[in-house]
Design an enzyme around this catalytic site. Structure first.
Site, mmCIF file in Angstrom:
data_model
loop_
_atom_site.group_PDB
_atom_site.id
_atom_site.type_symbol
_atom_site.label_atom_id
_atom_site.label_comp_id
_atom_site.label_asym_id
_atom_site.label_seq_id
_atom_site.Cartn_x
_atom_site.Cartn_y
_atom_site.Cartn_z
ATOM 1 N N LYS A 1 0.828 -1.212 0.000
ATOM 2 C CA LYS A 1 0.000 0.000 0.000
ATOM 3 C C LYS A 1 0.854 1.250 0.000
ATOM 4 O O LYS A 1 0.570 2.213 -0.704
ATOM 5 C CB LYS A 1 -0.875 0.019 1.253
ATOM 6 C CG LYS A 1 -2.032 -0.901 1.130
ATOM 7 C CD LYS A 1 -3.119 -0.564 2.122
ATOM 8 C CE LYS A 1 -4.380 -1.175 1.591
ATOM 9 N NZ LYS A 1 -5.311 -1.641 2.573
ATOM 10 N N GLU B 1 -4.074 7.602 7.615
ATOM 11 C CA GLU B 1 -4.770 8.327 6.550
ATOM 12 C C GLU B 1 -5.971 9.034 7.147
ATOM 13 O O GLU B 1 -6.543 8.574 8.131
ATOM 14 C CB GLU B 1 -5.292 7.349 5.472
ATOM 15 C CG GLU B 1 -4.258 6.912 4.471
ATOM 16 C CD GLU B 1 -4.840 5.988 3.399
ATOM 17 O OE1 GLU B 1 -6.063 5.929 3.240
ATOM 18 O OE2 GLU B 1 -4.034 5.318 2.739
ATOM 19 N N HIS C 1 -15.496 -6.928 2.535
ATOM 20 C CA HIS C 1 -14.516 -6.848 1.443
ATOM 21 C C HIS C 1 -14.746 -7.887 0.349
ATOM 22 O O HIS C 1 -13.892 -8.062 -0.533
ATOM 23 C CB HIS C 1 -13.084 -6.900 1.975
ATOM 24 C CG HIS C 1 -12.811 -5.826 2.997
ATOM 25 N ND1 HIS C 1 -12.653 -4.498 2.666
ATOM 26 C CD2 HIS C 1 -12.760 -5.873 4.348
ATOM 27 C CE1 HIS C 1 -12.495 -3.790 3.765
ATOM 28 N NE2 HIS C 1 -12.560 -4.599 4.806
ATOM 29 N N ARG D 1 -3.880 -7.743 -11.916
ATOM 30 C CA ARG D 1 -4.406 -8.999 -12.476
ATOM 31 C C ARG D 1 -5.697 -8.705 -13.239
ATOM 32 O O ARG D 1 -6.240 -7.605 -13.144
ATOM 33 C CB ARG D 1 -4.745 -9.958 -11.332
ATOM 34 C CG ARG D 1 -5.791 -9.351 -10.394
ATOM 35 C CD ARG D 1 -6.397 -10.342 -9.424
ATOM 36 N NE ARG D 1 -7.540 -9.767 -8.736
ATOM 37 C CZ ARG D 1 -7.464 -8.982 -7.671
ATOM 38 N NH1 ARG D 1 -6.286 -8.667 -7.164
ATOM 39 N NH2 ARG D 1 -8.557 -8.496 -7.122
HETATM 40 C C1 MV4 Z 1 -10.189 3.603 3.267
HETATM 41 C C2 MV4 Z 1 -11.528 3.844 3.629
HETATM 42 C C3 MV4 Z 1 -11.847 5.101 4.083
HETATM 43 N N1 MV4 Z 1 -10.892 6.056 4.188
HETATM 44 N N2 MV4 Z 1 -9.272 4.590 3.385
HETATM 45 C C4 MV4 Z 1 -10.586 -1.118 2.687
HETATM 46 C C5 MV4 Z 1 -9.609 -2.109 2.138
HETATM 47 C C6 MV4 Z 1 -8.624 -1.336 1.329
HETATM 48 N N3 MV4 Z 1 -8.698 -1.721 -0.052
HETATM 49 C C7 MV4 Z 1 -8.944 0.111 1.547
HETATM 50 N N4 MV4 Z 1 -10.136 0.186 2.319
HETATM 51 C C8 MV4 Z 1 -10.658 1.374 2.725
HETATM 52 N N5 MV4 Z 1 -9.789 2.406 2.811
HETATM 53 C C9 MV4 Z 1 -9.634 5.775 3.852
HETATM 54 N N6 MV4 Z 1 -8.705 6.707 3.990
HETATM 55 C C10 MV4 Z 1 -12.448 2.788 3.499
HETATM 56 C C11 MV4 Z 1 -12.006 1.551 3.053
HETATM 57 C C12 MV4 Z 1 -12.998 0.516 2.966
HETATM 58 C C13 MV4 Z 1 -13.355 -0.043 1.731
HETATM 59 C C14 MV4 Z 1 -12.768 0.320 0.541
HETATM 60 C C15 MV4 Z 1 -13.138 -0.253 -0.657
HETATM 61 C C16 MV4 Z 1 -14.126 -1.228 -0.666
HETATM 62 C C17 MV4 Z 1 -14.719 -1.607 0.486
HETATM 63 C C18 MV4 Z 1 -14.351 -1.037 1.708
HETATM 64 C C19 MV4 Z 1 -14.982 -1.436 2.876
HETATM 65 C C20 MV4 Z 1 -14.630 -0.881 4.068
HETATM 66 C C21 MV4 Z 1 -13.635 0.085 4.115
#
Ligand code: MV4
Length: 507
Positions: free
Chosen positions: A116, A200, A235, A292
């Site tokens: 990340k 963040e 997720h 991918r």
């Molecule tokens: C976040 C967020 C809110 N704010 N970052 C979840 C896994 C990873 N791919 C990043 N994720 C998130 N990052 C900030 N700064 C909320 C999520 C998140 C999320 C993102 C995409 C799809 C589903 C999610 C479910 C919960 C939280």
């Protein structure tokens, strides 16, 4: 062009790649575990090589064995599908070192987007907007407090090596930060063997919107526009669509441009996806890149008319993309439901068993990408996704109506599935209005689970009513007494054969 390609995967995605190969005149080689000895991908491929016992650690994750299978069968390239070895830098490198072609990005691009924080740093340098925050691992709670204060609460602590939400903690105010940091670090250490955690700004109520990119080996990189993936639980995506109701032409262009920039900065080639959060004000933030082909690639195929898997193969073989960005004109609306062997009424518990009956939806605008058949054993060795039901229609409303119709046509017996739950989703007012964001499904879950289809007793009552109606119609009618009006006759009497069949069915 390659003459023979090995597919290092199973289930629907192995079949998807086999189909692309066959359409291109390329021979396909399947690999399979014990559990998959009778699987459709093994039968449909031109050749198949057994690679080990059922657990994926002893079969689909054995890179060396898979490369040996390619060598032994004379395959020139390996398609990894998704999951398993698809994003392992070492595998992409090992394939190349064995003198074969990896149908995917270069190992170096997988590495560049691997963590990340690496992706964040790379994106920032390339001028791609990321969520305000840091990239350095936090030293202690005092430092976390200081940084959080400068961004303002709520903040999100994230594991640098993270994925799937592991090692992530929302911190609403200063009093929570010491405990949150300790538990995020502990979880990150356990999951990834690396306790680096950074901060963040927490984005409240965003959508998950991702951009499909496609780049060739000659420096061309295109955006194939967005997919809306907000409808997810823990997720795991449940519905994906293209386009997104939240993406205006201006946002589409801007997000596409930055996704291409991020991909180019990573030295990316082949199909990839940049994940973004899109907030209610139209601000978007790059999160990470999936290096991918993704599960939900069909919705992009249906709105762009571009066969992503065929292009993955052509790009790997060195062909040039014949389209320019202006040629990518999205048309209509596509939607995908991931039909899983999970039981929504018991907390999405995975269900196992033999598929005893299967009726697959067809008709206009319907696509069914699946590895299951009558007789398939659904076990616990692999992912619970049984099929992807994908529809295309001119508008979003039409696509929802079509998906609802297709789900009604679908029957799977022998295992519990998410089919009824998906039907309830298609009927939901919020979903139909496009009022979705990443937390929407979790909030809606109980209501949807409680909205049960007709109870068993009601179905039985309906059958009894039909039976009574049929009996009355079949029995000889008494002649009307003189002076009385004649008993009403049904407008059109079904034939004796029809009636006999119906009575048989009811019995
Ligand atoms: C976040 C967020 C809110 N704010 N970052 C979840 C896994 C990873 N791919 C990043 N994720 C998130 N990052 C900030 N700064 C909320 C999520 C998140 C999320 C993102 C995409 C799809 C589903 C999610 C479910 C919960 C939280």
């Amino acid at each position: 062009m390659f003459k023979k390609v090995l597919i290092a995967n199973r289930g629907e995605i192995a079949l998807r790649v086999i189909r692309a190969c066959r359409e291109m005149g390329i021979k396909s080689v399947a690999v399979y575990s014990d559990a998959d000895a009778h699987a459709a991908h093994v039968r449909e491929a031109d050749e198949a090589v057994h690679i080990g016992p059922s657990p994926s650690a002893q079969s689909y994750l054995l890179g060396d064995k898979i490369i040996a299978a390619a060598k032994q069968t004379g395959a020139e390239a390996i398609h990894p599908g998704y999951g398993f070895l698809s994003e392992r830098e070492w595998f992409a490198r090992a394939v190349r070192d064995a003198g074969l072609v990896f149908i995917g990005p270069p190992a170096e691009a997988i590495a560049a987007m691997g963590s990340k924080t690496a992706a964040r740093t790379l994106a920032t340098k390339a001028g791609v907007p990321v969520v305000p925050g840091t990239t350095e691992a936090l030293k202690d709670a005092a430092e976390a407090r200081k940084i959080a204060k400068s961004f303002g609460y709520p903040v999100l602590l994230k594991a640098a090596a993270g994925g799937g939400g592991k090692g992530m903690r929302v911190v609403r105010d200063e009093s929570e930060i010491t405990d949150a940091l300790a538990s995020a670090q502990r979880e990150a250490k356990n999951a990834f063997g690396d306790d680096a955690v950074y901060v963040e700004k927490y984005i409240v109520g965003p959508r998950h919107v991702e951009i499909q990119v496609l780049g060739d080996q000659h420096g061309n990189m295109l955006s194939l526009n967005e997919r809306e993936c907000s409808v997810q639980r823990r997720h795991q995506k449940m519905i994906e669509e293209a386009p997104s109701v939240a993406v205006t032409p201006a946002i589409r262009k801007a997000m596409g441009d930055v996704a291409v920039k991020a991909a180019k900065a990573a030295g990316y080639v082949n199909a990839g996806t940049c994940e973004f959060l899109l907030d209610a004000d139209g601000n978007y933030y790059f999160l990470e890149m999936n290096t991918r082909l993704q599960v939900e690639h069909p919705v992009t195929e249906l709105v762009t008319g571009i066969d992503l898997v065929q292009w993955q193969i052509r790009i790997a073989a060195g062909e040039k993309l014949p389209f320019r960005q202006e040629d990518i004109v999205p048309r209509g609306w596509a939607m995908e439901c991931r039909i899983t062997s999970e039981d929504p009424s018991s907390g999405f518990l995975p269900s196992t068993g033999k598929v005893t009956f299967l009726h697959v939806p067809t008709g206009p605008g319907v696509r069914w990408d699946s590895g299951i058949e009558v007789g398939s054993e659904v076990g616990l060795f692999y992912d619970p996704m049984l099929a992807k039901l994908i529809v295309w229609a001119p508008t979003r409303d039409d696509a929802i109506a079509r998906m609802h119709r297709a789900l009604l046509e679908l029957t799977i017996e022998g295992v519990e599935t998410s089919r009824d739950f998906h039907l309830r989703l298609m009927e939901d007012d919020d979903f139909r209005a496009g009022r979705i964001e990443i937390q929407w499904l979790e909030r809606k879950l109980q209501t949807l689970v409680d909205t049960k289809p007709p109870k068993e007793i009601e179905k039985k009552a309906a059958v009894i009513a039909a039976l009574i109606a049929e009996r009355d119609r079949s029995s000889p009618r008494r002649p009307a007494a003189s002076g009385q009006p004649a008993a009403p006759q049904p407008a059109a009497q079904p034939s004796a054969w029809t009636q006999a069949a119906r009575l048989d069915g009811l019995r």
